[in-house]
Design a protein around this motif. Sequence first.
Motif, PDB file in Angstrom:
ATOM      1  N   UNK A  97       0.856  -1.186   0.000  1.00 38.35           N
ATOM      2  CA  UNK A  97       0.000   0.000   0.000  1.00 38.35           C
ATOM      3  C   UNK A  97       0.896   1.241   0.000  1.00 38.35           C
ATOM      4  N   UNK A  98       0.755   2.122  -1.001  1.00 40.49           N
ATOM      5  CA  UNK A  98       1.676   3.260  -1.063  1.00 40.49           C
ATOM      6  C   UNK A  98       0.996   4.582  -0.718  1.00 40.49           C
ATOM      7  N   UNK A  99      -0.324   4.653  -0.875  1.00 39.94           N
ATOM      8  CA  UNK A  99      -1.018   5.890  -0.516  1.00 39.94           C
ATOM      9  C   UNK A  99      -2.499   5.566  -0.318  1.00 39.94           C
ATOM     10  N   UNK A 100      -3.179   6.348   0.526  1.00 39.46           N
ATOM     11  CA  UNK A 100      -4.601   6.074   0.764  1.00 39.46           C
ATOM     12  C   UNK A 100      -5.365   7.375   0.933  1.00 39.46           C
ATOM     13  N   UNK A 101      -6.607   7.339   0.558  1.00 38.59           N
ATOM     14  CA  UNK A 101      -7.457   8.513   0.844  1.00 38.59           C
ATOM     15  C   UNK A 101      -8.884   8.065   1.124  1.00 38.59           C
ATOM     16  N   UNK A 140       2.624  -4.615   4.555  1.00 38.02           N
ATOM     17  CA  UNK A 140       1.865  -3.527   5.177  1.00 38.02           C
ATOM     18  C   UNK A 140       2.733  -2.828   6.234  1.00 38.02           C
ATOM     19  N   UNK A 141       3.462  -3.610   6.978  1.00 41.67           N
ATOM     20  CA  UNK A 141       4.317  -3.048   8.025  1.00 41.67           C
ATOM     21  C   UNK A 141       5.388  -2.135   7.404  1.00 41.67           C
ATOM     22  N   UNK A 142       5.984  -2.630   6.319  1.00 42.00           N
ATOM     23  CA  UNK A 142       7.000  -1.835   5.610  1.00 42.00           C
ATOM     24  C   UNK A 142       6.400  -0.489   5.196  1.00 42.00           C
ATOM     25  N   UNK A 143       5.226  -0.528   4.552  1.00 42.18           N
ATOM     26  CA  UNK A 143       4.614   0.702   4.036  1.00 42.18           C
ATOM     27  C   UNK A 143       4.248   1.655   5.167  1.00 42.18           C
ATOM     28  N   UNK A 144       3.718   1.110   6.244  1.00 45.20           N
ATOM     29  CA  UNK A 144       3.308   1.984   7.349  1.00 45.20           C
ATOM     30  C   UNK A 144       4.518   2.692   7.945  1.00 45.20           C
ATOM     31  N   UNK A 145       5.615   1.947   8.034  1.00 48.15           N
ATOM     32  CA  UNK A 145       6.829   2.504   8.608  1.00 48.15           C
ATOM     33  C   UNK A 145       7.480   3.517   7.655  1.00 48.15           C
ATOM     34  N   UNK A 146       7.507   3.142   6.379  1.00 48.90           N
ATOM     35  CA  UNK A 146       8.257   3.940   5.401  1.00 48.90           C
ATOM     36  C   UNK A 146       7.456   5.167   4.927  1.00 48.90           C
ATOM     37  N   UNK A 147       6.144   4.986   4.717  1.00 52.65           N
ATOM     38  CA  UNK A 147       5.355   6.064   4.111  1.00 52.65           C
ATOM     39  C   UNK A 147       4.418   6.757   5.097  1.00 52.65           C
ATOM     40  N   UNK A 148       4.258   6.175   6.293  1.00 54.52           N
ATOM     41  CA  UNK A 148       3.372   6.801   7.278  1.00 54.52           C
ATOM     42  C   UNK A 148       4.086   7.906   8.031  1.00 54.52           C
ATOM     43  N   UNK A 149       3.317   8.696   8.730  1.00 56.39           N
ATOM     44  CA  UNK A 149       3.918   9.747   9.557  1.00 56.39           C
ATOM     45  C   UNK A 149       3.843   9.327  11.008  1.00 56.39           C
ATOM     46  N   UNK A 150       4.912   9.599  11.719  1.00 56.23           N
ATOM     47  CA  UNK A 150       4.940   9.174  13.133  1.00 56.23           C
ATOM     48  C   UNK A 150       3.956  10.002  13.943  1.00 56.23           C
TER      49      UNK A 150
END
Length: 319
Positions: free
Chosen positions: A174-178, A309-319
Amino acid sequence: MKWLDNWIVPWQLSRLGILGMNARNSCYIQRYNPRSKYPLVDDKLKTKKLALKSGLKVPPLYHVITAQHQIPKIHAALAHYDEFVMKPARGSGGNGILVICGRKDDHYVKVNDTTLSPQQLENYLSNVLSGLHSLGGQPDQIIVEHRIQTHPIFEDYSFRGVPDIRVLVFLGYPVMAMLRLSTSSSNGKANLHQGAIGLGLNLATGVPINAVQRGTLITKHPDTGHTFEKIRLPDWDNLLKLASGAYEVTGLGYLGVDMVLDKDEGPLILEMNARPGLSIQVANNAGLLPRLRAVEALAEKEAPVAERVKFSQHKFGQK
Ligand SMILES: Nc1ncnc2c1ncn2[C@@H]1O[C@H](COP(=O)(O)OP(=O)(O)O)[C@@H](O)[C@H]1O
Ligand SMILES: [Mg+2]
């Protein structure tokens, strides 16, 4: 220069690594989406059957109409259901979708409180089967399915329609969501070009980052007046896992997965798109290119869904 505060201007977008239409088509869609797989997502009945076979959750299927002679029998076939949704298998943009929310005598009640007689329903079905709403006017089929019950978290944020969540999935990541919310100007539909609101979502948490309507930043729902900061999508990790799993099931590397959150059933896949639009970037105030390249650069891309999913959340999510 006050207006600049409320607009996303083109030079800001290019700095953010925005993916444009040409690059999307040639570098991603053509490269990662085999043409032979398109019918799986262009036909909602095929998508549904595929999802059911593969264990991906979709709105329960009640009935399928494939031929004109089946139409008069539909009343008996649906006698047990007060609420349901009928849609053309090859429709798009919300066209031809009929949402029935109850019955009055032998009439069917629509969401805007008007009713359809049995004969009117039969006429509608006959038109859909003849291809009134299908891509290219080809003869079509009709899906009758469970009517999504809007989740209570959206109570203050939806106008006569079910909000949906678009997750862009690249090679299973998952790379982006809206989140898309319908408004009075979008006629209860969650299509951005019709005036729906797009809220970019933090991939780590399912919390909105930014909201736009017709390209303008907004801070509250224009119909209900509620601000967006209270929204936090429940079951977020599972929602992302469901979306990511669609990669193996469809074989499409660059895929838009549209999901809904049902009050009782939780996250469900509503439909999928092999040519997902680019405005998800505006809603997120972020470009897709750096994220797509990060996935392409992975030495070992094949990983189980939970790891992706874990990779994407860590890499593309905001803390
Ligand atoms: N099962 C359903 N229950 C309630 N509303 C639905 C259902 N299916 C579709 N809708 C409404 O119709 C809109 C479009 O449906 P969708 O299946 O995405 O078709 P399209 O390809 O036309 O966009 C959805 O955003 C939602 O508002
Ligand atoms: Mg749709």
